[in-house]
Motif scaffolding. Structure first.
Motif, PDB file in Angstrom:
ATOM      1  N   THR A  64       1.014  -0.990  -0.074  1.00 12.42           N
ATOM      2  CA  THR A  64      -0.011  -0.003   0.027  1.00 12.42           C
ATOM      3  C   THR A  64       0.912   1.362   0.167  1.00 12.42           C
ATOM      4  O   THR A  64       2.219   1.128   0.329  1.00 12.42           O
TER       5      THR A  64
ATOM      6  N   ASP B  17      -4.513  -2.583  -5.658  1.00 15.29           N
ATOM      7  CA  ASP B  17      -4.098  -2.163  -4.267  1.00 15.29           C
ATOM      8  C   ASP B  17      -4.242  -0.864  -3.767  1.00 15.29           C
ATOM      9  O   ASP B  17      -4.377  -0.625  -2.588  1.00 15.29           O
TER      10      ASP B  17
ATOM     11  N   HIS C  85      -6.806  -1.470  -1.071  1.00 12.82           N
ATOM     12  CA  HIS C  85      -5.974  -1.743   0.425  1.00 12.82           C
ATOM     13  C   HIS C  85      -5.317  -0.481   0.968  1.00 12.82           C
ATOM     14  O   HIS C  85      -5.514  -0.365   2.240  1.00 12.82           O
ATOM     15  N   THR C  86      -5.067   0.260   0.002  1.00 12.78           N
ATOM     16  CA  THR C  86      -4.494   1.580   0.479  1.00 12.78           C
ATOM     17  C   THR C  86      -5.422   2.239   0.991  1.00 12.78           C
ATOM     18  O   THR C  86      -5.342   2.948   2.188  1.00 12.78           O
TER      19      THR C  86
END
Length: 346
Positions: A170, A317, A320-321
């Motif tokens: 992330t 991602d 996710h970040t």
């Protein structure tokens, strides 16, 4: 009913008389390839038991390739989402058929499957993908058992690789801001996609399918009710995969301002393009008003990462970040999961 055993070279075989054919000749079943006489005797006893109970099935003479292609076209094509079917089809034609396709269904054994998994691991494929192929094979052989082409699902005996715990990549808040600054200067059409993804946690297809009618800028709400999928040079607007994916997401004032500015610029661009602009009512549209190609977006994302000199992550991602930043800011994990459209048990 009894079996006759014979040794040919180093291997044993057996033959069982199972009656007469319609022309009066003897009907026999012969199986070979056993390393010891004991193995041959056990297999023979099993066959005789099946014959006695009426459970014996004549093994199919089809190859794995013939049966898989029929399964794809007759069953999967009509029951799976187009995106799921495409992924199954690619995996089957690119990975499974080239290795197992020439084998007869009746001859496939657990060693074939296990060796297949080992070769994939040596090739460098991830355990996650190998387990994905395992699930496809398991479903396929289960279907063949149902069709009575084979007697048991041998894939259930094979063991796919274990999935180890992976650290998710992330960005920090500073890295995300730097990426957005570079993206804004580089391409305004893609910039709005990245803003929405980072501030909402929406999936790529969800962002690309958002329409202005899905947004309530006064209330700061976005309704996620479809996703964009690109296949065979065509765009498909699909229903969300699960009921959890269909959700209402709040957006901060920062994003509202970005969207309002973007809408003004988009309207100016429409007037300049006149009839050449195809209006899909999309927030994220290309220069011609059409949906943005997901692959083009991914390519631009990678190039922008290099320009911004931020850590290399996948476009996925960004979700996710988004989640990581919210959790660090003290948001409850259940709220975060709801924003991402994920199921979370109480």
């Amino acid at each position: 009913m009894k079996g006759y055993f014979r040794k040919r070279g180093n291997l044993w075989s057996f033959t069982v008389d199972i009656g007469r054919k319609t022309d009066g000749s003897r009907n026999q079943k012969t199986k070979g390839g056993f390393k010891t006489k004991k193995e041959a005797e056990q297999a023979c006893a099993e066959l005789i038991t099946q014959l006695s109970k009426g459970d014996y099935l004549e093994p199919s003479k089809k190859t794995v390739q013939e049966a898989m292609e029929a399964w794809l076209e007759s069953i999967l094509k009509s029951t799976l989402r187009i995106s799921t079917f495409d992924n199954y089809s690619k995996a089957i034609r690119k990975r499974i058929i080239p290795v197992l396709g020439n084998l007869k269904l009746k001859n496939v054994n657990p060693d074939h499957i296990q060796s297949f998994y080992v070769s994939l691991s040596r090739e460098g494929l991830s355990p996650e993908y190998i387990r994905y192929l395992h699930s496809i094979l398991k479903s396929f052989f289960k279907h063949q058992v149902r069709l009575q082409n084979i007697t048991k699902n041998i894939v259930e005996i094979a063991v796919p690789p274990r999935i180890g715990r992976k650290e998710q990549k992330t960005w920090s808040i500073e890295e995300a801001v730097r990426f957005l600054e570079v993206a804004k200067e580089d391409n305004p059409f893609y910039y709005v996609v990245y803003v929405l993804a980072l501030y909402t946690g929406l999936r790529r297809g969800e962002v690309l399918s958002l329409r202005w009618k899905d947004c309530d800028l006064k209330q700061g709400k976005i309704s996620v009710c479809q996703t964009l999928y690109y296949s065979n040079q065509q765009f498909h607007f699909l229903e969300p995969k699960t009921s959890r994916s269909n959700r209402l997401v709040s957006i901060p004032e920062t994003v509202v301002e970005v969207l309002m500015t973007h809408r003004v610029e988009q309207e100016k661009h429409k007037k300049q393009m006149r009839n050449a602009y195809e209006d899909y009512d999309l927030i994220a549209a290309n220069e011609m008003g059409r949906p943005i190609n997901p692959r083009s977006l991914t390519g631009h994302f990678r190039r922008t990462i290099q320009k911004a000199t931020v850590p290399k992550i996948r476009l996925h991602d960004i979700r996710h970040t988004h989640a990581t930043i919210l959790l660090k800011l003290g948001e409850h994990v259940k709220i975060v999961s709801e924003r991402l459209g994920l199921f979370m048990a109480d």
